[in-house]
Design an enzyme around this catalytic site. Structure first.
Site, PDB file in Angstrom:
ATOM      1  N   GLU A  40       0.852  -1.190   0.000  1.00 32.30           N
ATOM      2  CA  GLU A  40       0.000   0.000   0.000  1.00 32.30           C
ATOM      3  C   GLU A  40       0.885   1.237   0.000  1.00 32.30           C
ATOM      4  OE1 GLU A  40      -2.362  -0.704   3.520  1.00 32.30           O
ATOM      5  OE2 GLU A  40      -0.959   0.343   4.805  1.00 32.30           O
ATOM      6  N   HIS A  98      -4.443   3.721   8.261  1.00 31.96           N
ATOM      7  CA  HIS A  98      -3.211   3.264   8.902  1.00 31.96           C
ATOM      8  C   HIS A  98      -2.310   4.439   9.239  1.00 31.96           C
ATOM      9  CE1 HIS A  98      -2.998  -1.001   6.996  1.00 31.96           C
ATOM     10  NE2 HIS A  98      -3.878  -0.921   7.961  1.00 31.96           N
TER      11      HIS A  98
END
Lengths: 353, 285
Positions: free
Chosen positions: B209, B247
């Protein structure tokens, strides 16, 4: 969370680090001239944007204050202005502490030429790990790179490092670090970022203006037509990517995180309802620690409390998924087996309109 | 990371009496994991899902050996729990807890490395070895025993890949979610070396990611060390720059941290890259 300059400088002052004398004003300044007026917005590039002005003439003081207060910088309008004494600068340096993810270390970065052009230097920064045990040695290296006396730099860096640890900071950047005519150091500007995860041990952070913005809801396109709700950052990103890959305009990124409740879902729907062009909401849940049945109950409750909700396209998988499907089915809310099916159905809805 | 450490026989759960700890202890047992004990300070003598609760790891070790621990301790107390596990020299520590302060993790990471303890996470779903064991929260029903190996920074995308593979009848030896925090224990490279050295593994899937440059490190390692086929997908192609996405670690700063740059780095070393999990899962062999 990024602090405003005056908040960051208050933290420095609390650690006995030198900052210019100043006052925070909202619209009127009664102090002495000349004065530097600095727009308090949480972004860089204020000087170039016109958010920092030196005023020596009383005649233009109020118009300058009014102009700064009316000037948005990267979308942020200041609520306050920091009015600072004008420092006579001998030289501007650069000094920062940050956390390096690859090496899992705190690093000390230094350059003898600071100021707004510092980003033009790309390769010749001092960049060394720093620990409590290595402060003296690190400070010696920094002093050499900054071309400043060790006995001036060492106490400064020791205090800065202690502040970094005590404040749960992820970045403290002093730029410029000003060397004054009488050979002392003073923090000209400070960018400070604090770790939102550590807020539980810093009750005083509640006073900061730029409150821990919800990282979990990010506006991507205010005129987007598809809203997305997912659990987990990766899945939320992938859901947005998939909406775009199907030629639709994703409005937002939303990670509802683990353990979603009715409150979480209601808050998500309410936020989505603020976007005028949303035609469909895609809900993509793959539950591990989250439990699908709880998400389903939350969706039911939220749907009851919010009217005129755009059509929902729901895909649920993972922990307690069967219960969730029957809970939703009992209220005639269909679920789809895959994200792909949700996107095709949403696309049909958008084109149909 | 070696295979031995992943074959943990005696597993404990730290924070076993909490709601996540107790729920997932039962789930891990169902998935074949040999949970022998748990800790919860002040609650010694209780039992959860038939598993005895102790106050400390030291107390457990008086009664039995411990090969691995799964940590569900809430973030404010997680640092101490992790340091307790590291001091007890438990070879494998899997930390599920999210929201641990970065400064706490700096200390934990450096102590774990010094003690040669394998730390997976934090803020991760852990490990599922279908049919054998799971250390964490990946729903076991998503897995199927086999020879694929999956490593991912994202919990939910880990599930997505596992479920997709299983639906296609492609089994997995390892499914490992390493977490997306800025400071993390086990890296892509650690997992790639495990997969390369395990003869049971025939192919590798890597899910990345935006944020950081660990995918670029992985690409470099793949070029030099990996002979098995690697498939990859990096999430966040539509991500705006400079804004954290969920995140703590998923923030796009420099251009190197973008999904496009990472995908290009992986593609340049012969990895088959995909822009969606769906197309990746449909294409693996």
């Amino acid at each position: 969370m990024r602090l405003l300059e005056h908040e960051a400088k208050a933290v420095l002052k609390g650690s006995d680090l030198p900052i210019p004398s100043s006052q925070l004003i909202t619209n009127i300044y009664h102090g002495s001239l000349p004065v530097v007026l600095k727009s308090q917005v949480p972004v860089g590039g204020r000087g170039k944007a016109g958010g920092i002005k030196i005023v020596s003439d009383k005649g233009i003081l109020q118009t300058t204050i009014d102009a700064i207060l009316a000037l948005p910088i990267q979308g942020y309008l200041p609520k306050t202005i920091l009015a600072e004494e004008v420092i006579t600068i001998e030289r501007e340096c650069y000094l920062s502490l940050l956390i390096d993810r690859d090496s899992a270390t705190i690093r000390l970065i230094a350059h003898p030429e600071g100021g707004v052009e510092v980003e033009q230097h790309t390769t010749d920064f001092l960049n060394i790990p720093i620990t409590l045990q290595s402060i003296d040695d690190s400070a010696q290296q920094a002093a050499a790179r900054l071309q400043l006396p060790v006995d001036l730099v060492t106490p400064f860096i020791a205090k800065l490092f202690a502040t970094f640890i005590r404040s749960d900071a992820t970045l403290i950047e002093i730029n410029p670090l000003i060397l004054t005519k009488n050979n002392s150091l003073i923090c000209g500007d400070c960018k400070m970022e604090l770790d939102d995860s550590a807020s539980f041990r810093h009750p005083d952070w509640k006073a900061y203006e730029n409150q821990a913005s919800s990282a979990n809801f990010v506006i991507l396109d205010p005129s987007g037509t598809i809203a997305t709700i997912a659990n987990g950052a990766g899945l939320a990103m992938a859901t947005v990517d998939a909406v775009a890959a199907h030629g639709m305009k994703p409005a937002n990124f939303l990670d509802i995180g683990g353990g979603a409740t009715a409150g979480t879902i209601i808050a998500a729907f309410s936020k989505i309802m603020e976007f005028p062009d949303i035609k469909a909401i895609v809900i993509n849940i793959f539950a591990g620690i989250t439990r699908c049945d709880e998400v389903a109950k939350a969706i039911l409750e939220a749907k009851k409390s919010i009217t005129k909700l755009p059509p929902l396209y729901i895909r649920l998988a993972g922990t307690n998924f069967e219960d969730a499907v029957s809970i939703l089915a009992s209220e005639n809310i269909p679920t789809l087996a895959t994200l792909e099916e949700c996107l095709l159905a949403a696309k049909a809805e958008v084109t149909h309109e | 990371m070696n295979r031995e450490v992943m074959n943990a026989k005696n597993v404990i759960v730290q924070g076993i009496t909490g709601s996540h700890g107790s729920f997932h202890t039962a789930q891990m047992i169902d998935a074949g994991t040999n949970i022998v004990a748990g800790t919860s300070p002040g609650k010694a003598g209780l039992s959860v899902a038939g598993i005895p609760v102790y106050n400390t790891i030291a107390d457990i070790k008086k009664d039995m050996p411990v090969d691995a621990t799964v940590v569900f301790v809430p973030a404010p107390f997680a640092k101490n729990a992790l340091l307790e596990a590291i001091e007890a020299r438990i070879p494998l520590v899997v930390c599920i807890t999210e929201g641990i302060p970065i400064h706490d993790m700096l200390e934990v990471k450096n102590r774990a490395d010094a003690a040669k303890v394998v730390l997976i996470g934090p803020n991760c779903p852990g490990v599922l070895m279908p049919g054998l064991r799971k250390l964490g929260i990946i729903p076991a029903a998503m897995g199927l025993p086999g020879s694929m190996a999956v490593v991912s920074r994202s919990g939910t995308l880990t599930y997505e890949v596992a479920a997709g593979l299983t639906a296609r009848g492609i089994g997995q030896k390892y499914i490992i979610g390493i977490g997306g925090d800025r400071i993390q224990g086990t890296s892509f490279v650690d997992c790639l070396s495990l997969f390369q050295n395990d003869p049971d593994v025939t192919a590798i899937i890597l899910i990345g990611e935006i944020g950081g440059t660990s995918e670029q490190h992985a690409a470099k390692y793949i070029a030099q060390n990996i002979t098995k086929p690697v498939y990859a997908c990096v999430a966040g192609h539509e991500a705006p720059a400079g804004i954290p996405l969920g995140h703590a670690g998923a923030i796009l700063g420099s251009i190197d941290e973008s999904a496009n740059a990472k995908t290009a780095a992986l593609a340049s070393v012969g990895v088959q890259t995909f822009n969606s999990i769906t197309s990746l899962v449909q294409s693996v062999k």
